[in-house]
Design an enzyme around this catalytic site. Structure first.
Site, PDB file in Angstrom:
ATOM      1  CG  ASP A 184      -3.152 -49.295  34.901  1.00 25.98           C
ATOM      2  OD1 ASP A 184      -1.975 -49.691  34.909  1.00 25.98           O
ATOM      3  OD2 ASP A 184      -3.493 -48.192  34.431  1.00 25.98           O
TER       4      ASP A 184
ATOM      5  CD  GLU B   9       0.080 -52.365  32.957  1.00 23.49           C
ATOM      6  OE1 GLU B   9       0.946 -51.748  32.309  1.00 23.49           O
ATOM      7  OE2 GLU B   9      -1.133 -52.176  32.822  1.00 23.49           O
TER       8      GLU B   9
ATOM      9  CG  ASP C 186      -5.578 -44.731  34.617  1.00 25.49           C
ATOM     10  OD1 ASP C 186      -4.361 -44.766  34.833  1.00 25.49           O
ATOM     11  OD2 ASP C 186      -6.180 -43.702  34.257  1.00 25.49           O
TER      12      ASP C 186
END
Length: 163
Positions: free
Chosen positions: A7, A67, A140
């Site tokens: 992330d 992501e 996260d």
């Protein structure tokens, strides 16, 4: 197959590592790379590069799921996160040729069945799918695990960014 989920962030980069074996998801590790706000942008990007390189070298993932950025209304923050994401992609690509990216919608849809799921619902499903005793922290790290799970369950349905 060992999958590293990432992330991307500027202040915090979440990571999650899972094994996917015969449809079974096995959590290996998760956490975050944090950069102190007192550092300059360049110093923070260098720290991200060093730590992501160390992580990928140590973990030796078969594939990496990153992501994609969610559009941020704060353009200054958005630019810094985009710069960090570029550093992350480059660091990963130098070591692992199987690099994939997923939108937040793809990740939420795959993990929860609902593309508009909230953070709490994603965290619950990550915890449930990986049979964890606690919700991964920071958020996260949970998001990074969700990216890894998405990749494992979607059979490489993400956009491959390395040939």
């Amino acid at each position: 197959m060992r999958i590293l989920g990432i992330d991307p962030g500027y202040a915090i980069v979440g990571y999650g590592i899972i094994e996917s074996e015969s449809g079974k998801l096995i959590p290996l590790d998760y956490g975050a790379i944090e950069t102190p706000s007192k550092l300059s942008t360049t110093e923070r990007l260098l720290q991200i590069e060093r730590q992501v390189t160390e992580l990928v070298t140590e973990v030796k993932p078969d594939e990496i799921a990153v992501e994609e950025l969610f559009f941020n209304t704060n353009i200054t923050t958005g630019i810094k996160v985009a710069q960090a994401r570029g550093v992350i992609l480059l660091s990963c690509a130098k070591i692992c040729e199987r690099l994939f990216e997923y939108t937040p919608l793809q990740i939420k849809s795959t993990v929860t069945g609902n593309g508009t799921a909230g953070k709490t619902q994603v965290q619950y499903m990550v915890r449930s799918l990986l049979r964890l005793k606690e919700t991964p922290k920071p958020d996260d790290a949970a998001d990074a695990l969700a990216a890894a799970i998405c990749h494992a369950l979607s059979a490489q349905g993400g956009k491959r960014i390395m040939n």
